[in-house]
Design a protein around this motif. Structure first.
Motif, PDB file in Angstrom:
ATOM      1  N   ALA A   1       0.869  -1.265   0.019  1.00  0.00           N
ATOM      2  CA  ALA A   1      -0.119  -0.037  -0.111  1.00  0.00           C
ATOM      3  C   ALA A   1       0.796   1.316   0.123  1.00  0.00           C
ATOM      4  O   ALA A   1       0.439   2.318  -0.628  1.00  0.00           O
ATOM      5  N   SER A   2       2.003   1.283   0.659  1.00  0.00           N
ATOM      6  CA  SER A   2       2.877   2.534   0.883  1.00  0.00           C
ATOM      7  C   SER A   2       3.465   2.857  -0.577  1.00  0.00           C
ATOM      8  O   SER A   2       3.676   4.205  -1.004  1.00  0.00           O
ATOM      9  N   TYR A   3       3.861   1.756  -1.340  1.00  0.00           N
ATOM     10  CA  TYR A   3       4.634   1.733  -2.631  1.00  0.00           C
ATOM     11  C   TYR A   3       3.245   2.261  -3.591  1.00  0.00           C
ATOM     12  O   TYR A   3       3.666   3.159  -4.533  1.00  0.00           O
ATOM     13  N   PHE A   4       2.048   1.638  -3.414  1.00  0.00           N
ATOM     14  CA  PHE A   4       1.004   2.134  -4.236  1.00  0.00           C
ATOM     15  C   PHE A   4       0.725   3.650  -4.178  1.00  0.00           C
ATOM     16  O   PHE A   4       0.660   4.592  -5.045  1.00  0.00           O
ATOM     17  N   ALA A   5       0.848   4.184  -2.700  1.00  0.00           N
ATOM     18  CA  ALA A   5       0.525   5.738  -2.616  1.00  0.00           C
ATOM     19  C   ALA A   5       1.881   6.492  -2.942  1.00  0.00           C
ATOM     20  O   ALA A   5       1.337   7.566  -3.676  1.00  0.00           O
ATOM     21  N   GLN A   6       2.799   5.889  -2.778  1.00  0.00           N
ATOM     22  CA  GLN A   6       4.047   6.698  -3.223  1.00  0.00           C
ATOM     23  C   GLN A   6       3.999   6.893  -4.606  1.00  0.00           C
ATOM     24  O   GLN A   6       4.457   8.185  -5.167  1.00  0.00           O
ATOM     25  N   THR A   7       3.871   5.906  -5.515  1.00  0.00           N
ATOM     26  CA  THR A   7       3.706   5.997  -7.029  1.00  0.00           C
ATOM     27  C   THR A   7       2.706   6.855  -7.357  1.00  0.00           C
ATOM     28  O   THR A   7       3.140   7.650  -8.395  1.00  0.00           O
ATOM     29  N   LEU A   8       1.556   6.825  -6.904  1.00  0.00           N
ATOM     30  CA  LEU A   8       0.505   7.777  -7.509  1.00  0.00           C
ATOM     31  C   LEU A   8       0.713   9.275  -6.973  1.00  0.00           C
ATOM     32  O   LEU A   8       0.438  10.202  -7.703  1.00  0.00           O
ATOM     33  N   THR A   9       1.212   9.394  -5.617  1.00  0.00           N
ATOM     34  CA  THR A   9       1.701  10.707  -5.197  1.00  0.00           C
ATOM     35  C   THR A   9       2.649  11.315  -6.022  1.00  0.00           C
ATOM     36  O   THR A   9       2.773  12.813  -6.673  1.00  0.00           O
ATOM     37  N   GLU A  10       3.716  10.548  -6.790  1.00  0.00           N
ATOM     38  CA  GLU A  10       4.526  11.271  -7.713  1.00  0.00           C
ATOM     39  C   GLU A  10       3.927  11.744  -9.024  1.00  0.00           C
ATOM     40  O   GLU A  10       4.313  12.701  -9.638  1.00  0.00           O
ATOM     41  N   HIS A  11       2.796  11.175  -9.434  1.00  0.00           N
ATOM     42  CA  HIS A  11       2.162  11.643 -10.537  1.00  0.00           C
ATOM     43  C   HIS A  11       0.879  12.595 -10.371  1.00  0.00           C
ATOM     44  O   HIS A  11       0.790  13.520 -11.093  1.00  0.00           O
ATOM     45  N   TYR A  12       0.563  12.574  -9.194  1.00  0.00           N
ATOM     46  CA  TYR A  12      -0.469  13.566  -8.628  1.00  0.00           C
ATOM     47  C   TYR A  12      -0.303  13.972  -7.267  1.00  0.00           C
ATOM     48  O   TYR A  12      -0.834  13.398  -6.404  1.00  0.00           O
ATOM     49  N   PRO A  13       0.603  15.238  -7.410  1.00  0.00           N
ATOM     50  CA  PRO A  13       0.975  15.703  -5.993  1.00  0.00           C
ATOM     51  C   PRO A  13      -0.254  16.228  -5.095  1.00  0.00           C
ATOM     52  O   PRO A  13      -0.252  16.180  -3.775  1.00  0.00           O
ATOM     53  N   LEU A  14      -1.520  16.603  -5.417  1.00  0.00           N
ATOM     54  CA  LEU A  14      -2.625  16.775  -4.762  1.00  0.00           C
ATOM     55  C   LEU A  14      -3.170  15.667  -4.226  1.00  0.00           C
ATOM     56  O   LEU A  14      -4.546  15.888  -3.388  1.00  0.00           O
ATOM     57  N   ILE A  15      -2.969  14.465  -4.405  1.00  0.00           N
ATOM     58  CA  ILE A  15      -3.753  12.943  -4.135  1.00  0.00           C
ATOM     59  C   ILE A  15      -3.503  13.071  -2.481  1.00  0.00           C
ATOM     60  O   ILE A  15      -2.501  13.285  -1.945  1.00  0.00           O
ATOM     61  N   VAL A  16      -4.664  12.561  -1.878  1.00  0.00           N
ATOM     62  CA  VAL A  16      -4.563  12.452  -0.361  1.00  0.00           C
ATOM     63  C   VAL A  16      -4.744  10.967   0.001  1.00  0.00           C
ATOM     64  O   VAL A  16      -5.651  10.434  -0.338  1.00  0.00           O
ATOM     65  N   LEU A  17      -3.740  10.176   0.312  1.00  0.00           N
ATOM     66  CA  LEU A  17      -3.804   8.689   0.747  1.00  0.00           C
ATOM     67  C   LEU A  17      -3.196   8.572   2.070  1.00  0.00           C
ATOM     68  O   LEU A  17      -2.246   7.819   2.182  1.00  0.00           O
ATOM     69  N   ASP A  18      -4.040   9.215   2.939  1.00  0.00           N
ATOM     70  CA  ASP A  18      -3.716   8.939   4.387  1.00  0.00           C
ATOM     71  C   ASP A  18      -4.834   7.940   4.958  1.00  0.00           C
ATOM     72  O   ASP A  18      -5.775   7.368   4.278  1.00  0.00           O
ATOM     73  N   GLY A  19      -4.416   7.116   6.114  1.00  0.00           N
ATOM     74  CA  GLY A  19      -5.145   6.367   6.802  1.00  0.00           C
ATOM     75  C   GLY A  19      -5.355   5.007   6.190  1.00  0.00           C
ATOM     76  O   GLY A  19      -4.407   4.675   5.226  1.00  0.00           O
ATOM     77  N   SER A  20      -6.159   4.359   6.206  1.00  0.00           N
ATOM     78  CA  SER A  20      -6.608   2.874   5.831  1.00  0.00           C
ATOM     79  C   SER A  20      -6.777   3.034   4.263  1.00  0.00           C
ATOM     80  O   SER A  20      -7.447   3.540   3.718  1.00  0.00           O
ATOM     81  N   PRO A  21      -6.232   1.852   3.596  1.00  0.00           N
ATOM     82  CA  PRO A  21      -6.156   1.863   2.072  1.00  0.00           C
ATOM     83  C   PRO A  21      -7.722   1.778   1.717  1.00  0.00           C
ATOM     84  O   PRO A  21      -7.935   2.264   0.385  1.00  0.00           O
ATOM     85  N   GLU A  22      -8.470   1.107   2.653  1.00  0.00           N
ATOM     86  CA  GLU A  22      -9.955   0.815   2.197  1.00  0.00           C
ATOM     87  C   GLU A  22     -10.607   2.000   1.925  1.00  0.00           C
ATOM     88  O   GLU A  22     -11.632   2.223   1.402  1.00  0.00           O
ATOM     89  N   ASN A  23     -10.381   3.439   2.534  1.00  0.00           N
ATOM     90  CA  ASN A  23     -10.740   4.576   2.296  1.00  0.00           C
ATOM     91  C   ASN A  23     -10.179   5.492   1.113  1.00  0.00           C
ATOM     92  O   ASN A  23     -10.769   6.470   1.013  1.00  0.00           O
ATOM     93  N   TRP A  24      -9.402   4.770   0.511  1.00  0.00           N
ATOM     94  CA  TRP A  24      -8.861   5.782  -0.634  1.00  0.00           C
ATOM     95  C   TRP A  24      -9.443   5.827  -1.835  1.00  0.00           C
ATOM     96  O   TRP A  24      -9.554   6.452  -2.777  1.00  0.00           O
ATOM     97  N   PHE A  25     -10.373   4.679  -2.005  1.00  0.00           N
ATOM     98  CA  PHE A  25     -10.831   4.347  -3.365  1.00  0.00           C
ATOM     99  C   PHE A  25     -12.303   4.948  -3.190  1.00  0.00           C
ATOM    100  O   PHE A  25     -13.138   4.511  -2.434  1.00  0.00           O
ATOM    101  N   GLY A  26     -12.650   5.659  -4.371  1.00  0.00           N
ATOM    102  CA  GLY A  26     -14.113   6.315  -4.251  1.00  0.00           C
ATOM    103  C   GLY A  26     -14.880   5.665  -5.709  1.00  0.00           C
ATOM    104  O   GLY A  26     -14.704   4.684  -6.063  1.00  0.00           O
ATOM    105  N   LYS A  27     -15.639   6.518  -6.282  1.00  0.00           N
ATOM    106  CA  LYS A  27     -16.524   6.073  -7.400  1.00  0.00           C
ATOM    107  C   LYS A  27     -15.376   5.590  -8.628  1.00  0.00           C
ATOM    108  O   LYS A  27     -14.562   6.254  -8.942  1.00  0.00           O
ATOM    109  N   ILE A  28     -15.954   4.486  -9.170  1.00  0.00           N
ATOM    110  CA  ILE A  28     -15.324   3.994 -10.316  1.00  0.00           C
ATOM    111  C   ILE A  28     -16.202   4.042 -11.482  1.00  0.00           C
ATOM    112  O   ILE A  28     -17.038   3.140 -11.360  1.00  0.00           O
ATOM    113  N   SER A  29     -16.013   4.542 -12.507  1.00  0.00           N
ATOM    114  CA  SER A  29     -16.919   4.424 -13.598  1.00  0.00           C
ATOM    115  C   SER A  29     -16.119   3.367 -14.760  1.00  0.00           C
ATOM    116  O   SER A  29     -14.876   3.748 -14.937  1.00  0.00           O
ATOM    117  N   TYR A  30     -17.064   2.893 -15.571  1.00  0.00           N
ATOM    118  CA  TYR A  30     -16.285   2.016 -16.544  1.00  0.00           C
ATOM    119  C   TYR A  30     -16.864   2.123 -17.946  1.00  0.00           C
ATOM    120  O   TYR A  30     -18.002   2.818 -18.261  1.00  0.00           O
TER     121      TYR A  30
END
Length: 335
Positions: free
Chosen positions: A198-227
């Motif tokens: 999870a920490s690698y996942f968060a670090q990788t996305l933060t490098e591409h999206y500086p405004l992303i907020v990935l604190d706390g439990s990973p289960e709270n990181w994911f919101g709506k997904i459209s297909y």
């Protein structure tokens, strides 16, 4: 007197022939897919692939070879040898169309096409017999839409449904729409699981999206997904930032945009289905259709919507200047 009359008649016949014969040839043949300067045709070549020479860009230089030899190498590299002949023939027509379209686009300054599958199409010198048979049986056949060569994209497998071009590349292409694809579960790369800390996942996305907020439990990181209609992720809300499926695929080097996320303790499991951009013809889908007794033209018309197959032949013409010995014009006939 008789000689004068014969001479006059002979002159009239020559003049009439000079006017009518080129006109009849123009009326018989449709307009050229690859136009050249107008010159009087002298020979029609029946074997298109063998008559056309391409400049192929290899890693160590440029080599000339016939379209026929090039296509046999493409099929040998791009499609497994044990696929049915009708799937091979569908691949041959798609590869021929793709090559000629790429050549028209002039992507390379010093060559028509290259041997990189990431840019043009793969190529192998280790050629097999079924590839040669498929190329020979479909000599000169190409796919057109609105009387123009299509972008005959293809890929390995899609996981039940192909993707529309607009969902992947952003531009609407009428013949590249999302369609169902038969069972492809026998494809070696049908699905893949990647487990990331999870920490690698968060670090990788933060490098591409500086405004992303990935604190706390990973289960709270994911919101709506459209297909998309093809089953891939269109956009995913992660850490308060909207990320496209194509960007997720690129960032994490995933096989496709058809992605599932699962949490396993402190890890994030990413499962993908299909392999490639999933736009156009699925090779394993073509295999399944061929095994169900579909002919190659039906396979192509399934994956490329509202297209036509056209037969090309070569019109050998007089050289436009003394320094050139020969040039060709592709003439299109309904197939």
């Amino acid at each position: 007197m008789k000689r004068s009359i014969i001479y006059i008649l002979f002159t009239i016949l020559i003049a009439a022939g000079a006017f009518l014969i080129p006109r009849l040839i123009r009326e018989y043949h449709e307009s050229s897919i690859m136009p050249t300067e107008e010159t009087e045709p002298v020979v029609l070549e029946s074997e298109f692939d063998r008559s056309l020479t391409l400049r192929i860009k290899f890693a160590d230089g440029v080599e000339e070879m016939s379209l026929q030899e090039y296509l046999i190498g493409v099929l040998s590299a791009e499609m497994p040898e044990d696929f049915p002949i009708e799937a091979q023939k569908a691949q041959a027509v798609a590869a021929r169309t793709f090559a000629l379209k790429q050549s028209q686009a002039r992507k390379h300054i010093d060559a028509d096409v290259c041997t990189s599958p990431a840019c043009c199409q793969g190529w192998s010198s280790n050629q097999n017999e079924i590839a040669a048979e498929a190329v020979l049986q479909t000599d000169g056949l190409v796919i057109t839409y609105d009387n123009k060569l299509i972008d005959a994209t293809y890929f390995s497998c899609c996981g039940s449904r192909t993707e529309a071009a607009v969902a992947v590349w952003g531009g609407e292409i009428p013949y590249l729409q999302s369609v169902e694809s038969p069972d492809e579960s026998d494809a070696p790369r049908y699905s893949e699981e990647v487990v990331l800390d999870a920490s690698y996942f968060a670090q990788t996305l933060t490098e591409h999206y500086p405004l992303i907020v990935l604190d706390g439990s990973p289960e709270n990181w994911f919101g709506k997904i459209s297909y998309t209609r093809g089953g891939g992720i269109d956009t995913a809300q992660i850490g308060g930032v909207e990320i496209s499926g194509t960007d997720l695929r690129t960032i994490f080097s995933l096989r496709s945009t058809q992605i599932d996320f699962d949490l396993i303790g402190d890890d994030i499991r990413i499962t993908t289905y299909g392999f490639g951009h999933r736009v156009g013809m699925s090779q394993y889908g073509a295999k399944a259709l061929a095994e169900a007794d579909c002919k190659f033209d039906d396979i192509l018309k399934h994956y490329y919507q509202n297209i036509e197959l056209q037969q090309l032949c070569m019109k050998k013409t007089s050289p436009p200047n003394p320094e050139e010995t020969l040039f060709f014009e592709a003439i299109k006939h309904p197939w």
